[in-house]
Write a protein that holds these residues in place. Structure first.
Motif, PDB file in Angstrom:
ATOM      1  N   ARG A  43      60.890 -54.236 -25.542  1.00 51.97           N
ATOM      2  CA  ARG A  43      60.621 -55.227 -25.321  1.00 51.97           C
ATOM      3  C   ARG A  43      59.739 -55.087 -23.595  1.00 51.97           C
ATOM      4  NH1 ARG A  43      61.737 -59.957 -28.625  1.00 51.97           N
ATOM      5  NH2 ARG A  43      61.369 -61.374 -27.075  1.00 51.97           N
ATOM      6  N   SER A  44      58.333 -56.340 -23.520  1.00 56.46           N
ATOM      7  CA  SER A  44      58.018 -55.974 -22.036  1.00 56.46           C
ATOM      8  C   SER A  44      58.786 -56.775 -21.600  1.00 56.46           C
ATOM      9  CB  SER A  44      56.330 -56.833 -22.525  1.00 56.46           C
ATOM     10  OG  SER A  44      57.034 -58.190 -23.350  1.00 56.46           O
ATOM     11  N   ASP A  45      59.529 -57.717 -22.168  1.00 57.37           N
ATOM     12  CA  ASP A  45      60.641 -58.887 -21.011  1.00 57.37           C
ATOM     13  C   ASP A  45      62.078 -57.885 -20.750  1.00 57.37           C
ATOM     14  OD1 ASP A  45      62.066 -58.372 -23.209  1.00 57.37           O
ATOM     15  OD2 ASP A  45      61.884 -60.262 -23.094  1.00 57.37           O
ATOM     16  N   GLY A  46      61.420 -56.166 -21.362  1.00 54.99           N
ATOM     17  CA  GLY A  46      62.904 -55.774 -20.733  1.00 54.99           C
ATOM     18  C   GLY A  46      64.161 -55.719 -21.638  1.00 54.99           C
ATOM     19  N   LYS A  47      64.211 -56.293 -22.192  1.00 57.41           N
ATOM     20  CA  LYS A  47      65.363 -56.609 -23.318  1.00 57.41           C
ATOM     21  C   LYS A  47      64.818 -55.904 -24.203  1.00 57.41           C
ATOM     22  CE  LYS A  47      66.429 -60.891 -21.964  1.00 57.41           C
ATOM     23  NZ  LYS A  47      67.787 -61.171 -21.514  1.00 57.41           N
ATOM     24  N   GLU A  48      66.327 -55.148 -24.923  1.00 53.50           N
ATOM     25  CA  GLU A  48      66.550 -53.935 -26.212  1.00 53.50           C
ATOM     26  C   GLU A  48      66.301 -54.378 -27.648  1.00 53.50           C
ATOM     27  OE1 GLU A  48      67.477 -50.795 -23.264  1.00 53.50           O
ATOM     28  OE2 GLU A  48      69.638 -51.606 -25.352  1.00 53.50           O
TER      29      GLU A  48
END
Length: 158
Positions: free
Chosen positions: A116-121
């Motif tokens: 995701r754009s927030d770096g979470k997978e």
């Protein structure tokens, strides 16, 4: 032992079994069940691993000689979406659960969906449990758990 054999037998009948309407899973307090993960809206806090959503449906039920349906002994098919921080290259993300047979076990490993754009997978788990189940999410390499704030998540066959 009979439960394990019955679960395997019933899982094999998935292709020929008439599917019932989806049944929403319930976390004992807060987690909401959704048919698809909410990718745009952040539902994860600062946790390393967090259950994003889960749905389930009964695919087979056990009836007794009087044709009485025993919900705790149904087979539930589930799809769970999990958000994790990228703490390692190799990831083993599983549901650690106990179902009708009374034995704690791990699900099959999750499959990567996207970053995701927030770096979470975002990862997805798909599998079957025998009847009502209690579970937590485990990200093994990070030694991280999401257990619904100590209450564990619950999958109920209504």
């Amino acid at each position: 032992m009979k439960s394990k054999c019955l679960i395997k037998l019933m899982s094999g009948l998935v292709a020929t079994t008439c599917l019932l309407a989806p049944i929403q899973a319930s976390a004992s307090t807060v987690a909401t069940a959704k048919a698809q993960p909410t990718v745009a809206a952040a539902t994860v806090t600062d946790q390393v691993v967090k259950l994003d959503s889960i749905t389930s449906r009964s695919i087979a039920n056990i009836h007794d000689d009087n044709n009485y349906w025993h919900a705790p002994y149904a087979v539930e098919e589930y799809t769970a979406y999990v958000l994790v921080e990228n703490k390692s290259y190799d990831k083993t993300i599983v549901l650690h659960y106990i179902d009708a047979d009374g034995v704690w076990k791990d699900s099959e490993k999750a499959t990567y969906v996207e970053t995701r754009s927030d770096g979470k997978e975002l990862w997805v788990l798909h599998g079957f449990v025998g009847g009502n189940a209690i579970f937590a999410v485990n990200y093994k390499e990070a030694n991280a758990w999401d257990n619904n704030n100590g209450l564990n998540y619950r999958l109920y066959n209504n």
